[in-house]
Design a protein around this motif. Structure first.
Motif, mmCIF file in Angstrom:
data_model
loop_
_atom_site.group_PDB
_atom_site.id
_atom_site.type_symbol
_atom_site.label_atom_id
_atom_site.label_comp_id
_atom_site.label_asym_id
_atom_site.label_seq_id
_atom_site.Cartn_x
_atom_site.Cartn_y
_atom_site.Cartn_z
ATOM 1 N N GLN A 277 0.828 -1.196 0.000
ATOM 2 C CA GLN A 277 0.000 0.000 0.000
ATOM 3 C C GLN A 277 0.874 1.262 0.000
ATOM 4 O O GLN A 277 1.911 1.313 0.656
ATOM 5 N N ILE A 278 0.406 2.247 -0.750
ATOM 6 C CA ILE A 278 1.084 3.550 -0.770
ATOM 7 C C ILE A 278 0.044 4.641 -0.534
ATOM 8 O O ILE A 278 -1.165 4.393 -0.647
ATOM 9 N N ASP A 279 0.485 5.837 -0.162
ATOM 10 C CA ASP A 279 -0.433 6.960 0.020
ATOM 11 C C ASP A 279 -1.171 7.251 -1.272
ATOM 12 O O ASP A 279 -0.563 7.278 -2.362
ATOM 13 N N ASN A 280 -2.467 7.492 -1.154
ATOM 14 C CA ASN A 280 -3.290 7.782 -2.320
ATOM 15 C C ASN A 280 -3.123 9.250 -2.710
ATOM 16 O O ASN A 280 -3.519 10.143 -1.945
ATOM 17 N N PRO A 281 -2.576 9.528 -3.869
ATOM 18 C CA PRO A 281 -2.377 10.936 -4.271
ATOM 19 C C PRO A 281 -3.687 11.679 -4.516
ATOM 20 O O PRO A 281 -3.726 12.901 -4.470
ATOM 21 N N ASP A 282 -4.802 10.938 -4.713
ATOM 22 C CA ASP A 282 -6.099 11.569 -4.965
ATOM 23 C C ASP A 282 -6.998 11.603 -3.726
ATOM 24 O O ASP A 282 -8.183 11.932 -3.824
ATOM 25 N N TYR A 283 -6.427 11.266 -2.578
ATOM 26 C CA TYR A 283 -7.215 11.196 -1.337
ATOM 27 C C TYR A 283 -7.739 12.575 -0.943
ATOM 28 O O TYR A 283 -6.985 13.543 -0.864
ATOM 29 N N LYS A 284 -9.047 12.649 -0.689
ATOM 30 C CA LYS A 284 -9.675 13.923 -0.325
ATOM 31 C C LYS A 284 -10.192 13.932 1.123
ATOM 32 O O LYS A 284 -10.808 14.899 1.553
ATOM 33 N N GLY A 285 -9.947 12.845 1.838
ATOM 34 C CA GLY A 285 -10.448 12.768 3.199
ATOM 35 C C GLY A 285 -11.856 12.208 3.234
ATOM 36 O O GLY A 285 -12.495 12.037 2.191
ATOM 37 N N PRO A 286 -12.386 11.919 4.446
ATOM 38 C CA PRO A 286 -13.755 11.401 4.529
ATOM 39 C C PRO A 286 -14.768 12.469 4.104
ATOM 40 O O PRO A 286 -14.618 13.639 4.436
ATOM 41 N N TRP A 287 -15.769 12.025 3.368
ATOM 42 C CA TRP A 287 -16.790 12.953 2.909
ATOM 43 C C TRP A 287 -17.787 13.200 4.034
ATOM 44 O O TRP A 287 -18.289 12.272 4.670
ATOM 45 N N VAL A 288 -18.023 14.440 4.359
ATOM 46 C CA VAL A 288 -18.956 14.819 5.412
ATOM 47 C C VAL A 288 -20.244 15.320 4.771
ATOM 48 O O VAL A 288 -20.230 16.287 3.993
ATOM 49 N N HIS A 289 -21.341 14.667 5.133
ATOM 50 C CA HIS A 289 -22.636 15.059 4.581
ATOM 51 C C HIS A 289 -23.000 16.445 5.111
ATOM 52 O O HIS A 289 -23.106 16.641 6.319
ATOM 53 N N PRO A 290 -23.182 17.415 4.247
ATOM 54 C CA PRO A 290 -23.542 18.769 4.725
ATOM 55 C C PRO A 290 -24.909 18.775 5.395
ATOM 56 O O PRO A 290 -25.797 17.986 5.048
ATOM 57 N N GLU A 291 -25.064 19.639 6.396
ATOM 58 C CA GLU A 291 -26.312 19.736 7.139
ATOM 59 C C GLU A 291 -27.017 21.047 6.839
ATOM 60 O O GLU A 291 -26.383 22.036 6.448
ATOM 61 N N ILE A 292 -28.315 21.045 7.056
ATOM 62 C CA ILE A 292 -29.131 22.245 6.894
ATOM 63 C C ILE A 292 -30.012 22.409 8.122
ATOM 64 O O ILE A 292 -30.154 21.479 8.930
ATOM 65 N N ASP A 293 -30.571 23.570 8.312
ATOM 66 C CA ASP A 293 -31.509 23.776 9.404
ATOM 67 C C ASP A 293 -32.718 22.868 9.226
ATOM 68 O O ASP A 293 -33.255 22.736 8.110
ATOM 69 N N ASN A 294 -33.127 22.235 10.311
ATOM 70 C CA ASN A 294 -34.273 21.334 10.267
ATOM 71 C C ASN A 294 -35.560 22.161 10.226
ATOM 72 O O ASN A 294 -35.866 22.891 11.169
ATOM 73 N N PRO A 295 -36.318 22.066 9.141
ATOM 74 C CA PRO A 295 -37.552 22.871 9.051
ATOM 75 C C PRO A 295 -38.599 22.466 10.089
ATOM 76 O O PRO A 295 -39.523 23.234 10.366
ATOM 77 N N GLU A 296 -38.454 21.258 10.697
ATOM 78 C CA GLU A 296 -39.418 20.799 11.697
ATOM 79 C C GLU A 296 -39.031 21.219 13.111
ATOM 80 O O GLU A 296 -39.790 20.972 14.060
ATOM 81 N N TYR A 297 -37.856 21.825 13.255
ATOM 82 C CA TYR A 297 -37.402 22.220 14.590
ATOM 83 C C TYR A 297 -37.976 23.580 14.980
ATOM 84 O O TYR A 297 -37.909 24.545 14.215
ATOM 85 N N THR A 298 -38.536 23.632 16.166
ATOM 86 C CA THR A 298 -39.001 24.885 16.751
ATOM 87 C C THR A 298 -38.520 24.944 18.191
ATOM 88 O O THR A 298 -38.821 24.036 18.975
ATOM 89 N N PRO A 299 -37.752 25.946 18.553
ATOM 90 C CA PRO A 299 -37.257 26.017 19.933
ATOM 91 C C PRO A 299 -38.397 26.177 20.924
ATOM 92 O O PRO A 299 -39.443 26.753 20.601
ATOM 93 N N ASP A 300 -38.179 25.647 22.123
ATOM 94 C CA ASP A 300 -39.174 25.779 23.182
ATOM 95 C C ASP A 300 -38.452 26.230 24.450
ATOM 96 O O ASP A 300 -37.828 25.420 25.136
#
Length: 402
Positions: A277-300
Motif C-alpha cells: 500500500q502507498i499513500d493515495n495521491p487523490d485522497y480527499k479525506g472522509p466525505w462529510v454530509h452537509p447539514e441544513i436547518d431542520n424545518p421541523e425544529y421549533t425552539p421551546d
C-alpha cells in the motif's frame, strides 16, 4: 418587600421558596393520605410502615416497605396543584433496598390532577418518572423520564444507581433555564441540558437531503502500489507431501491401496500475494454530509415547564420485596432540599450502617459457632462408630473362642 423591589429593578422574576409536598411517614396515619390502587387485573402487594431490619433511628427511619414478593405496587397521594413555571423543580426521596434486590423498581412517578388514584397502573399518564431500577447485573440505572406533549422521553445518558442494601437519597433538579441535575446522596451524578439529553425536540440540524457524495470523491487513504509486482517464486502450495515419511513395512498395495505420504504445511508457502500500500495521491479525506436547518425544529424555551403538578405515586413491580421508600420532598428550593436531605437521610445513615455491620458480625460469629458445633457432632458420631466397631470385633473374638 425589599427583595421583590430589587428583583423587579433588575428585571428578574422573583419566586417565593416553597415546599409543595413533604412526607416523612412520621405518624401511623399515613394511610389516610395515600390511596391504594385497585386497578383490575393487577395483584397488588401491600406496604407496611417500618424502619426495616437495621436503622439509625427507629422513628425517623420509618418508611413504606414493600412486603410481598412478585407483586405490583400501586400507591399515590395528592397535594395542592402548582406549576414550576419560572422556578426550579426539585423532586427528592430516599430508597433502601435492604432485601439486596435482584429485580424491581425503586422509582416514583409525578402526575397532574387527572390521575385516578383508585385506578393507577402502568399505563396511567404521568409527567415525570424518576428513581433507581435494578434487574440482574445488566440493569442498574436511574430513570429520568419526562412526558413532553403526551409522549414519554427517556434520558440518553446512563446514570448508575446504588445497588447495596443501605438507604440512598435521590434528587432530581429541573431548572427554568432548561438545565437539569441528578444527585445521589447529595452529590452530583449527572447534569446537562434538557434539549441535548432528551429527544423531546427534533434536532436543530439534519443532513441535506439534496446533497450526495460526488462520484469522483476518493476517500481511500492508501491504494495498492501500481508499480509493485509479484515475485516469480511467490506461488507455492499451502501443503506438501511429508519428505520424511516412509511407507510402512506392512503396507499392502493390493489390500490398502497405493500408499501416499501424509501432507504437511509447506514452510515456503507465503499466502495470497497483495501489492504493498502507498499513500493515495487523490485522497480527499472522509466525505462529510452537509447539514441544513431542520424545518421541523421549533425552539421551546419552556421545555422544562409543567402547568399542573398534583400527585406523586409508587407504581412498580418487585420480584423480591423489602424496599423502603421515605423522605419524599417536592420543592423549588434547591438548598432547602439539600438541607432536608441531610437532616433526614443524612442524619441516620451512619448509625444505620453501624447497626448493619454489628448484625453482620453477630451472624458471622453465629455461623462459626454453628459450624464448630456441627464439626463436634460429626467427631462424636465418628467416635461412637469406632466404639461400635470395637464392640463388634470383641463379640466376634468371644464367639470364635466359644
Amino acid at each position: 418587600m425589599k427583595l421583590l423591589l430589587i428583583a423587579a429593578f433588575l428585571g428578574v422574576t422573583y419566586v417565593e421558596a416553597k415546599v409543595f409536598f413533604e412526607e416523612k411517614f412520621a405518624d401511623a396515619d399515613w394511610e389516610s393520605r395515600w390511596v391504594q390502587s385497585e386497578h383490575k387485573g393487577k395483584e397488588f402487594g401491600s406496604f407496611k410502615l417500618t424502619p426495616g431490619k437495621f436503622y439509625g433511628d427507629a422513628e425517623k427511619d420509618k418508611g413504606l416497605q414493600t412486603s410481598q414478593d412478585a407483586r405490583f405496587y400501586g400507591l399515590s397521594t395528592k397535594f395542592k396543584p402548582f406549576s414550576n413555571k419560572d422556578t426550579p423543580l426539585v423532586i427528592q426521596f430516599s430508597v433502601k433496598h435492604e432485601q439486596n434486590i435482584d429485580c424491581g423498581g425503586g422509582y416514583l412517578k409525578v402526575f397532574d390532577c387527572s390521575l385516578d388514584q383508585k385506578d393507577m397502573h402502568g399505563e396511567s399518564p404521568y409527567l415525570i418518572m424518576f428513581g433507581p431500577d435494578i434487574c440482574g447485573p445488566g440493569t442498574k440505572k436511574v430513570h429520568v423520564i419526562f412526558n413532553y406533549k403526551g409522549k414519554n422521553h427517556l434520558i440518553k445518558k446512563e446514570i448508575r444507581c446504588k445497588d447495596d442494601v443501605f438507604s440512598h437519597l435521590y434528587t432530581l433538579i429541573v431548572n427554568p433555564d432548561n438545565t437539569y441535575e441528578v444527585l445521589i446522596d447529595n452529590e452530583k451524578a449527572q447534569s446537562g441540558e434538557l434539549e441535548e439529553d432528551w429527544d423531546m425536540l427534533p434536532p436543530k440540524k439534519i443532513k441535506d437531503p439534496e446533497a450526495k457524495k460526488p462520484d469522483d470523491w476518493d476517500d481511500r487513504p492508501t491504494i495498492p502500489d501500481p508499480e509493485d509486482t509479484k515475485p516469480e517464486d511467490w506461488d507455492q502450495p499451502e501443503h506438501i507431501p511429508d519428505p520424511d515419511a516412509t511407507k510402512p513395512e506392512d503396507w499392502d498395495d493390493e489390500m490398502d491401496g497405493e500408499w501416499e505420504p501424509p501432507m504437511i504445511d509447506n514452510p515456503d508457502y507465503k499466502g495470497e500475494w497483495k501489492p504493498k500500500q502507498i499513500d493515495n495521491p487523490d485522497y480527499k479525506g472522509p466525505w462529510v454530509h452537509p447539514e441544513i436547518d431542520n424545518p421541523e425544529y421549533t425552539p421551546d424555551p419552556e421545555i422544562y415547564k409543567y402547568d399542573e403538578i398534583c400527585s406523586v405515586g409508587l407504581d412498580l413491580w418487585q420480584v423480591k420485596s423489602g424496599t423502603i421508600f421515605d423522605n419524599f420532598l417536592i420543592t423549588n428550593d434547591i438548598e432547602e432540599a439539600k438541607k432536608i436531605g441531610e437532616e433526614t437521610w443524612g442524619a441516620t445513615k451512619d448509625a444505620a450502617k453501624k447497626m448493619k455491620d454489628e448484625q453482620d458480625e453477630e451472624e458471622r460469629k453465629k455461623a462459626e459457632e454453628e459450624a464448630k458445633a456441627a464439626e463436634a457432632d460429626k467427631e462424636d458420631d465418628e467416635d461412637d462408630d469406632d466404639l461400635d466397631e470395637d464392640e463388634d470385633i470383641e463379640n466376634e473374638i468371644d464367639h470364635d473362642e466359644l
